[in-house]
Design a protein around this motif. Sequence first.
Motif, PDB file in Angstrom:
ATOM      1  N   ARG A  95       0.824  -1.208   0.000  1.00 24.84           N
ATOM      2  CA  ARG A  95       0.000   0.000   0.000  1.00 24.84           C
ATOM      3  C   ARG A  95       0.860   1.261   0.000  1.00 24.84           C
ATOM      4  O   ARG A  95       0.593   2.198  -0.759  1.00 24.84           O
ATOM      5  CB  ARG A  95      -0.940   0.006   1.206  1.00 24.84           C
ATOM      6  N   ARG A  96       1.910   1.264   0.809  1.00 26.65           N
ATOM      7  CA  ARG A  96       2.772   2.440   0.869  1.00 26.65           C
ATOM      8  C   ARG A  96       3.468   2.660  -0.473  1.00 26.65           C
ATOM      9  O   ARG A  96       3.612   3.792  -0.930  1.00 26.65           O
ATOM     10  CB  ARG A  96       3.800   2.282   1.992  1.00 26.65           C
ATOM     11  N   PHE A  97       3.897   1.577  -1.112  1.00 25.55           N
ATOM     12  CA  PHE A  97       4.546   1.705  -2.409  1.00 25.55           C
ATOM     13  C   PHE A  97       3.592   2.315  -3.436  1.00 25.55           C
ATOM     14  O   PHE A  97       3.969   3.207  -4.201  1.00 25.55           O
ATOM     15  CB  PHE A  97       5.051   0.350  -2.898  1.00 25.55           C
ATOM     16  N   ILE A  98       2.351   1.848  -3.440  1.00 23.27           N
ATOM     17  CA  ILE A  98       1.370   2.379  -4.392  1.00 23.27           C
ATOM     18  C   ILE A  98       1.112   3.855  -4.116  1.00 23.27           C
ATOM     19  O   ILE A  98       0.978   4.666  -5.045  1.00 23.27           O
ATOM     20  CB  ILE A  98       0.064   1.566  -4.322  1.00 23.27           C
ATOM     21  N   GLN A  99       1.058   4.224  -2.853  1.00 24.67           N
ATOM     22  CA  GLN A  99       0.838   5.630  -2.510  1.00 24.67           C
ATOM     23  C   GLN A  99       1.989   6.509  -2.998  1.00 24.67           C
ATOM     24  O   GLN A  99       1.777   7.645  -3.428  1.00 24.67           O
ATOM     25  CB  GLN A  99       0.664   5.770  -0.997  1.00 24.67           C
ATOM     26  N   ILE A 100       3.212   5.988  -2.947  1.00 26.91           N
ATOM     27  CA  ILE A 100       4.362   6.738  -3.466  1.00 26.91           C
ATOM     28  C   ILE A 100       4.231   6.930  -4.970  1.00 26.91           C
ATOM     29  O   ILE A 100       4.501   8.012  -5.503  1.00 26.91           O
ATOM     30  CB  ILE A 100       5.675   6.029  -3.081  1.00 26.91           C
ATOM     31  N   CYS A 101       3.808   5.889  -5.665  1.00 29.04           N
ATOM     32  CA  CYS A 101       3.579   6.023  -7.111  1.00 29.04           C
ATOM     33  C   CYS A 101       2.513   7.074  -7.389  1.00 29.04           C
ATOM     34  O   CYS A 101       2.625   7.857  -8.346  1.00 29.04           O
ATOM     35  CB  CYS A 101       3.167   4.681  -7.707  1.00 29.04           C
ATOM     36  N   GLN A 102       1.489   7.110  -6.553  1.00 36.19           N
ATOM     37  CA  GLN A 102       0.441   8.114  -6.710  1.00 36.19           C
ATOM     38  C   GLN A 102       1.000   9.517  -6.508  1.00 36.19           C
ATOM     39  O   GLN A 102       0.675  10.443  -7.263  1.00 36.19           O
ATOM     40  CB  GLN A 102      -0.688   7.848  -5.722  1.00 36.19           C
ATOM     41  N   GLN A 103       1.843   9.680  -5.493  1.00 32.71           N
ATOM     42  CA  GLN A 103       2.454  10.984  -5.241  1.00 32.71           C
ATOM     43  C   GLN A 103       3.283  11.444  -6.435  1.00 32.71           C
ATOM     44  O   GLN A 103       3.355  12.642  -6.729  1.00 32.71           O
ATOM     45  CB  GLN A 103       3.329  10.917  -3.986  1.00 32.71           C
ATOM     46  N   GLU A 104       3.910  10.505  -7.120  1.00 29.66           N
ATOM     47  CA  GLU A 104       4.717  10.833  -8.291  1.00 29.66           C
ATOM     48  C   GLU A 104       3.900  10.866  -9.575  1.00 29.66           C
ATOM     49  O   GLU A 104       4.443  10.988 -10.664  1.00 29.66           O
ATOM     50  CB  GLU A 104       5.862   9.824  -8.431  1.00 29.66           C
ATOM     51  N   GLN A 105       2.567  10.733  -9.435  1.00 30.03           N
ATOM     52  CA  GLN A 105       1.643  10.777 -10.568  1.00 30.03           C
ATOM     53  C   GLN A 105       1.998   9.731 -11.624  1.00 30.03           C
ATOM     54  O   GLN A 105       2.032   9.995 -12.829  1.00 30.03           O
ATOM     55  CB  GLN A 105       1.604  12.185 -11.177  1.00 30.03           C
ATOM     56  N   LEU A 106       2.245   8.526 -11.158  1.00 27.48           N
ATOM     57  CA  LEU A 106       2.542   7.407 -12.046  1.00 27.48           C
ATOM     58  C   LEU A 106       1.515   6.304 -11.822  1.00 27.48           C
ATOM     59  O   LEU A 106       1.264   5.902 -10.680  1.00 27.48           O
ATOM     60  CB  LEU A 106       3.945   6.850 -11.772  1.00 27.48           C
ATOM     61  N   PRO A 107       0.902   5.797 -12.879  1.00 26.45           N
ATOM     62  CA  PRO A 107      -0.028   4.681 -12.738  1.00 26.45           C
ATOM     63  C   PRO A 107       0.720   3.395 -12.424  1.00 26.45           C
ATOM     64  O   PRO A 107       1.926   3.290 -12.637  1.00 26.45           O
ATOM     65  CB  PRO A 107      -0.688   4.600 -14.106  1.00 26.45           C
ATOM     66  N   VAL A 108      -0.027   2.420 -11.930  1.00 25.53           N
ATOM     67  CA  VAL A 108       0.555   1.147 -11.526  1.00 25.53           C
ATOM     68  C   VAL A 108      -0.185   0.002 -12.202  1.00 25.53           C
ATOM     69  O   VAL A 108      -1.421  -0.016 -12.219  1.00 25.53           O
ATOM     70  CB  VAL A 108       0.489   0.970  -9.996  1.00 25.53           C
ATOM     71  N   VAL A 109       0.564  -0.933 -12.755  1.00 33.10           N
ATOM     72  CA  VAL A 109       0.028  -2.205 -13.223  1.00 33.10           C
ATOM     73  C   VAL A 109       0.488  -3.267 -12.236  1.00 33.10           C
ATOM     74  O   VAL A 109       1.688  -3.509 -12.093  1.00 33.10           O
ATOM     75  CB  VAL A 109       0.499  -2.544 -14.648  1.00 33.10           C
ATOM     76  N   LEU A 110      -0.463  -3.872 -11.527  1.00 30.08           N
ATOM     77  CA  LEU A 110      -0.145  -4.910 -10.548  1.00 30.08           C
ATOM     78  C   LEU A 110      -0.166  -6.278 -11.221  1.00 30.08           C
ATOM     79  O   LEU A 110      -1.117  -6.609 -11.935  1.00 30.08           O
ATOM     80  CB  LEU A 110      -1.165  -4.909  -9.409  1.00 30.08           C
ATOM     81  N   ARG A 111       0.865  -7.054 -10.969  1.00 30.26           N
ATOM     82  CA  ARG A 111       0.911  -8.430 -11.462  1.00 30.26           C
ATOM     83  C   ARG A 111       0.814  -9.314 -10.221  1.00 30.26           C
ATOM     84  O   ARG A 111       1.795  -9.517  -9.506  1.00 30.26           O
ATOM     85  CB  ARG A 111       2.200  -8.656 -12.254  1.00 30.26           C
ATOM     86  N   ILE A 112      -0.409  -9.821  -9.938  1.00 28.70           N
ATOM     87  CA  ILE A 112      -0.709 -10.360  -8.606  1.00 28.70           C
ATOM     88  C   ILE A 112      -0.656 -11.881  -8.522  1.00 28.70           C
ATOM     89  O   ILE A 112      -1.048 -12.455  -7.510  1.00 28.70           O
ATOM     90  CB  ILE A 112      -2.074  -9.858  -8.111  1.00 28.70           C
ATOM     91  N   GLY A 113      -0.182 -12.543  -9.552  1.00 26.21           N
ATOM     92  CA  GLY A 113      -0.047 -13.996  -9.458  1.00 26.21           C
ATOM     93  C   GLY A 113      -1.387 -14.709  -9.567  1.00 26.21           C
ATOM     94  O   GLY A 113      -2.305 -14.208 -10.188  1.00 26.21           O
ATOM     95  N   PRO A 114      -1.489 -15.896  -8.954  1.00 24.27           N
ATOM     96  CA  PRO A 114      -0.661 -16.461  -7.881  1.00 24.27           C
ATOM     97  C   PRO A 114       0.767 -16.831  -8.285  1.00 24.27           C
ATOM     98  O   PRO A 114       1.678 -16.790  -7.476  1.00 24.27           O
ATOM     99  CB  PRO A 114      -1.444 -17.706  -7.455  1.00 24.27           C
ATOM    100  N   TYR A 115       0.939 -17.226  -9.543  1.00 25.66           N
ATOM    101  CA  TYR A 115       2.274 -17.531 -10.042  1.00 25.66           C
ATOM    102  C   TYR A 115       2.819 -16.285 -10.714  1.00 25.66           C
ATOM    103  O   TYR A 115       2.142 -15.662 -11.529  1.00 25.66           O
ATOM    104  CB  TYR A 115       2.214 -18.684 -11.042  1.00 25.66           C
ATOM    105  N   CYS A 116       4.034 -15.910 -10.363  1.00 26.27           N
ATOM    106  CA  CYS A 116       4.667 -14.737 -10.959  1.00 26.27           C
ATOM    107  C   CYS A 116       5.938 -15.096 -11.719  1.00 26.27           C
ATOM    108  O   CYS A 116       6.249 -14.504 -12.733  1.00 26.27           O
ATOM    109  CB  CYS A 116       5.021 -13.710  -9.875  1.00 26.27           C
ATOM    110  N   HIS A 117       6.693 -16.038 -11.218  1.00 27.97           N
ATOM    111  CA  HIS A 117       8.043 -16.381 -11.635  1.00 27.97           C
ATOM    112  C   HIS A 117       8.991 -15.293 -11.134  1.00 27.97           C
ATOM    113  O   HIS A 117       9.264 -15.232  -9.967  1.00 27.97           O
ATOM    114  CB  HIS A 117       8.168 -16.619 -13.146  1.00 27.97           C
ATOM    115  N   GLY A 118       9.485 -14.403 -11.986  1.00 29.09           N
ATOM    116  CA  GLY A 118      10.369 -13.358 -11.499  1.00 29.09           C
ATOM    117  C   GLY A 118      11.628 -13.900 -10.846  1.00 29.09           C
ATOM    118  O   GLY A 118      12.247 -13.209 -10.031  1.00 29.09           O
ATOM    119  N   GLU A 119      12.005 -15.157 -11.174  1.00 27.43           N
ATOM    120  CA  GLU A 119      13.196 -15.784 -10.619  1.00 27.43           C
ATOM    121  C   GLU A 119      13.137 -15.864  -9.086  1.00 27.43           C
ATOM    122  O   GLU A 119      14.147 -15.781  -8.398  1.00 27.43           O
ATOM    123  CB  GLU A 119      14.479 -15.096 -11.083  1.00 27.43           C
ATOM    124  N   VAL A 120      11.914 -16.039  -8.584  1.00 27.34           N
ATOM    125  CA  VAL A 120      11.672 -16.190  -7.151  1.00 27.34           C
ATOM    126  C   VAL A 120      11.443 -17.669  -6.855  1.00 27.34           C
ATOM    127  O   VAL A 120      10.933 -18.420  -7.688  1.00 27.34           O
ATOM    128  CB  VAL A 120      10.453 -15.342  -6.730  1.00 27.34           C
TER     129      VAL A 120
END
Length: 689
Positions: A95-120
């Motif tokens: 939530r805090r990260f998204i709020q920072i993006c909002q402060q910088e006037q940048l939209p967010v695309v969330l990639r919420i899984g359940p599977y993401c990969h991302g080398e995790v």
Amino acid sequence: MKRFILLSLILSFSHSPIFPISQVTWDRHSLMIDGRRVVPVMGEIHYSRLPANEWTNEVRKMKEGGVTIIATYVFWNHIEEEEGIFDWSGQRNLRRFIQICQQEQLPVVLRIGPYCHGEVRCGGIPDWVVRSGCKMRSEDPKFLSYVETLYRQIFTQVQGLQWKDGGPIMACQFDNEFGGNGSYLMKLKKIANDIGFDLPFYTRTGWPEMRTPTPFGEMIPLYGDYADGFWDRTTKEAAGSYWKAFHFTSSPTSGAIASEQLDYSTDNSKLSTYPYFTCELGGGMMTSYHRRVYLYPEDAYSMALVKLGSGSNLLGYYMYHGGTNPEGKLTYLNENQRTPSTNHNDLPVKTYDFQCPLGEFGQTYPQYYSLRPLHLFMQDFGEQLAPMEAVFPVGQQPKKFDDSCLRWSYRTVPSLSQRAGVEAAFVFVNNYERFANLTAKRNVQFEVCGVRFPRKPITIPASTMTLFPVNLPLPQSHLLNYATAQPVAHRNGQLWFEQKAGIPAEFCIDGKVQTVKRTSLSQPFLVLGGTEFYLITTAEAGHLFLEKNNSPLSVVHCHFNKLQEADPLRQITIGVQRVAEEPVDADFEQAAVYRITLPTDSSLYALQTALLRIDYRGDVARLYANGRLIGDNFYNGRPFLMGLWRLPADVRELELRILPLQKDMPVYFPREADPTPGESVSSVTVSKL
């Protein structure tokens, strides 16, 4: 045409306060804001791979680099490593990260899984889910019940931050790189919608091909390409089909990253009704243990230019900002061959630097600056570019390392860009391919939309990548017939062009031709109709509109001494994926050990700018503070880096452990690496980011 409601502030690239809600539509070309076409730049950053106190600075750096949309994964095992215990604190505070993006006037695309990969580890799916016996990434009711709990938790973080609420979250991706039945993705979407996710649109990766598709329009497919891949099984240079990414083509993917989910053989009509967007254009590349890829700044720029010249109207980079894996409660959180799921490759335990425009510690790599002029162009000329179709004069039968002709394309749309019978266009030129050593192309002239230019044939130097305008309308009915300089920005009554090295800057305005030489950043070469024309160098274009930082930090040399020789050599084993396995913790008991004494100047540690650089040679290096692992590095010829500000406050000594290189290792090392058996440290320094 599909209609959505979005905030105009973000995709209009405005720096003004929040605007009223505006209508957003999309068609086969692009996104549109109140009828105005936009060509965004999307950059991937993983919030949970960065300390929370760095988020504001790093998001701001991305914006300054020309990024206009933020994309991020929500890794399930980063927030629910233990069943039923969700951790949204610290660097996991979505939530805090998204709020920072909002402060910088940048939209967010969330990639919420359940599977993401991302080398995790396990692709982001917690070990307890893997052990539960349910069928993962399926419509198994047990698995979907776990997913519903996950999505409900994520929803607690995004309430009030969706587009309909005036927040920055504009889209969502379910799962990742899914190749099964489309009904699974639709189940995920229904779960999310029932919980309360109500977003303007949803996305999916356009690969691999699915057994059955999702209904048309439910999820916009996003594509990608990479210059090289750490996942290839071979230890040879220039593996795979990555070379295709350096050729202009109408295909949204080169084949290196797989194919679109739709069955085009039976559904060709639907292919052309989606816009051509990317989400995984390689801004860099990770190193795996068996394949130590070394990326060059030209790789990212060339691919981006080629995608734009091939018709893409959203450049999405994976990654744009690197990171560091957080501490796991039960295990390390990196992908490796010994894990129960998603064990394709062995990745470093800690580092996820990715060699992308902004590295693990926010350091700027050269492509950060080389890509900026292209991103500025997309912002200021996107409305003209977006409806233009790609034309391929050279044809589309590319061959690896083909140096027989100049690679170029152009984009134009006669029905929309005519002005008094004149067709506007942008010409894209790419004389670069990774490892190909393409030669200079001589006697080059272009003929586009009835314009032949320049007056006399020119030479396009090797490794040149650029774009030229044709019939570009100017204020007060003037016309730029052509220019052999790259348009960068058009704002505040100023029109900026970048001169590429070795190409004379020839401008034809209202039929009058002149060759222009660069003067200064404050001296226009022409004032016409109230518009000032500037010609700048590539270096100046990369820093255009950026504030200068005049507080240099001199290089400080750190003392280091060797405490232990490496002995004996570990046996390199081959894992379940038939590639070499990375060392385990116990192997480092026999590593060479160095003590590094850090500078005593306490002011260095308060700044998020002081970077420790270890120039070494070896197989794998690990760095410890007070006995705790804080960083690791798979040697590929680049230095081992660490941000001093991330160290515990009382630490002034670090322990470096290096496993030596061995003869005939089953590992790919790039040209820049020295694979001579053994290990060594040549220098340890502290300098500014």
